[in-house]
Scaffold this active site. Structure first.
Site, PDB file in Angstrom:
ATOM      1  N   LYS A 125     -24.633 -17.242   6.759  1.00 43.60           N
ATOM      2  CA  LYS A 125     -23.764 -16.780   7.853  1.00 43.60           C
ATOM      3  C   LYS A 125     -24.143 -17.543   9.128  1.00 43.60           C
ATOM      4  O   LYS A 125     -25.319 -17.541   9.540  1.00 43.60           O
ATOM      5  CB  LYS A 125     -23.981 -15.279   8.047  1.00 43.60           C
ATOM      6  CG  LYS A 125     -22.752 -14.539   8.506  1.00 43.60           C
ATOM      7  CD  LYS A 125     -22.983 -13.045   8.360  1.00 43.60           C
ATOM      8  CE  LYS A 125     -21.902 -12.246   9.026  1.00 43.60           C
ATOM      9  NZ  LYS A 125     -22.174 -10.821   9.003  1.00 43.60           N
TER      10      LYS A 125
HETATM   11  O1  G3P Z   1     -20.088  -8.033   9.757  1.00 42.20           O
HETATM   12  C1  G3P Z   1     -20.024  -7.908  11.161  1.00 42.20           C
HETATM   13  C2  G3P Z   1     -20.317  -6.541  11.594  1.00 42.20           C
HETATM   14  O2  G3P Z   1     -21.579  -6.152  11.106  1.00 42.20           O
HETATM   15  C3  G3P Z   1     -20.214  -6.227  13.048  1.00 42.20           C
HETATM   16  O3  G3P Z   1     -19.942  -4.893  13.110  1.00 42.20           O
HETATM   17  O4  G3P Z   1     -19.927  -2.614  13.960  1.00 42.20           O
HETATM   18  O5  G3P Z   1     -21.519  -4.287  14.920  1.00 42.20           O
HETATM   19  O6  G3P Z   1     -19.080  -4.439  15.397  1.00 42.20           O
HETATM   20  P1  G3P Z   1     -20.119  -4.014  14.440  1.00 42.20           P
END
Ligand code: G3P
Length: 314
Positions: A125
C-alpha cells in the site's frame, strides 16, 4: 442519493444468463450466481475480527494501514510481521494490503521488497501524496514513482489516500493494481462543511438505529444521508466518477472503495461501480442484520411454535 442507472441491455443480458446459471437440468451443478460481483474486504489488522468473517465467506481480502496495525496491538516491526503473516496465511491466496511507512523513494522500495517477501499474497500500500505535508523538502511525486517502480518489479500495489478522480487516474497511470478512494472521510469533510440540517425524517433511508462505536453516527443508515445535505453522497459520487473514467478507457486498476461509516455508503458504493469495498469489521459483523429483520425473525420463530408437534414425515 445519486440517480441509479440500469440499462435495458444489462437487464436483458442478466435474464439470459439466469437461465444458464440457474439450471434445472438434472445432475448439473449450480454455477455461482454472482461471480462477477464486487468483492468485499475487511479493513482491519485484527485477526480475531478477520477469521470469523473469512470463514463465513463474507470477505476475500484484507486491507490494513499503520493505524489499524497499532490498533491490532503491534508495537514493533517484529509484531507487524507476525500479525501480517498470520493474516496472509489465513487469507491465502486472497490479497492482504500492507502499508509502507518510509517516506523516501529508496527506503520505500526497500521496505516494499521486505513486505512483499513476507507472503505471496501481500499487496504493498503506497500513499499517493502528502509527502510535502510531512516535510516540505520531500519529493511530491514519491508515491507515484514508487508505484511505477513496483509495477516494473511485478509487485502489486494499492495506491491509497485518494480523494479525487484525477488522483485515481495518476495512480492508475503509474501502474497501481488497486486504488483506495476514502469515501467516508470525504463524506465526513463535506458534512462538516455543508452545515446541513441534522434532523432525520426527510429520507426514506433513515430509520432509528444504534450508533457506531464513537457514538457519532448511525450504523445502518446515516444522518448525513437523511439530512438531504447538498453533497450528501459526495463519497459515492467519487466512486462513480472513477468507475466511469476507468470503464471509458479500459483501465484495469481495481477501485477499492475504503473508509466506510455505515450501510448506506456501502449500498451507494455498490451502485456506483466499485470493484471492491473494504469495510470495517464492526459494519461487516452486521451484514445480515437489520432492525426489521430482527423483528420479522422473532415473529416467524414465535408463529412457527404452533407446528411444534411431530414433524410430518415425507
Ligand atoms: O482503508 C482506509 C481506511 O482504513 C481509512 O478509514 O475510517 O480511518 O477513514 P478511516
Amino acid at each position: 442519493m445519486f440517480d441509479v442507472q440500469q440499462t435495458k441491455a444489462g437487464a436483458h443480458n442478466r435474464r439470459v444468463r439466469m437461465a444458464e446459471v440457474n439450471t434445472t437440468a438434472k445432475g448439473k451443478k449450480l454455477a455461482h450466481p454472482s461471480a462477477r460481483a464486487p468483492r468485499i474486504f475487511a479493513d482491519t489488522a485484527t485477526y480475531s475480527e478477520i477469521e470469523p468473517l473469512y470463514k463465513a465467506g463474507i470477505i476475500n481480502g484484507v486491507t490494513t494501514n499503520p493505524s489499524l496495525m497499532k490498533k491490532a496491538g503491534a508495537k514493533n516491526w517484529d509484531q507487524v510481521k507476525e500479525i501480517s503473516q498470520s493474516i496472509c496465511k489465513l487469507l491465502d491466496p486472497n490479497p492482504v494490503s500492507l502499508e509502507l511507512t518510509e517516506l523516501t523513494f529508496d527506503k520505500m522500495l526497500e521496505q516494499a521488497e521486505m513486505l512483499a517477501s513476507w507472503a505471496d499474497n501481500v499487496v504493498v500500500k503506497v500513499p499517493i501524496g502528502g509527502y510535502q505535508a510531512v516535510d516540505p523538502s520531500f519529493d511530491p511525486y514519491t508515491g507515484l514513482k514508487v508505484v511505477r517502480a513496483l509495477w516494473e518489479r511485478d509487485i502489486k500495489t494499492n495506491c491509497t489516500l485518494i480523494f479525487n478522480s484525477t488522483q485515481a487516474f495518476w495512480a492508475a497511470n503509474a501502474g497501481a493494481t488497486y486504488i483506495s478512494p476514502f469515501l467516508g472521510r470525504l463524506a465526513d469533510y463535506a458534512y462538516k462543511n455543508d452545515e446541513v440540517e441534522k434532523a432525520p425524517g426527510n429520507s426514506l433511508y433513515y430509520i432509528d438505529d444504534h450508533k457506531n462505536e464513537k457514538g457519532d453516527q448511525n450504523v445502518f443508515n446515516t444522518e448525513f444521508v437523511a439530512s438531504g445535505g447538498k453533497r450528501k453522497d459526495i463519497g459515492s459520487r467519487l466512486i462513480n466518477e472513477i468507475s466511469a473514467m476507468f470503464t471509458n478507457y479500459d483501465i484495469h486498476t481495481e477501485i477499492l472503495a475504503a473508509s466506510f461509516r455505515n450501510f448506506t455508503q456501502v449500498s451507494e458504493c455498490l451502485l456506483a461501480g466499485a470493484d471492491i469495498l473494504t469495510v470495517p469489521a464492526p459494519i461487516l459483523e452486521k451484514v445480515a442484520d437489520h432492525p426489521l429483520t430482527d423483528e420479522g425473525m422473532v415473529r416467524f420463530v414465535e408463529d412457527s411454535k404452533v407446528f411444534d408437534n411431530e414433524p410430518a414425515m415425507a
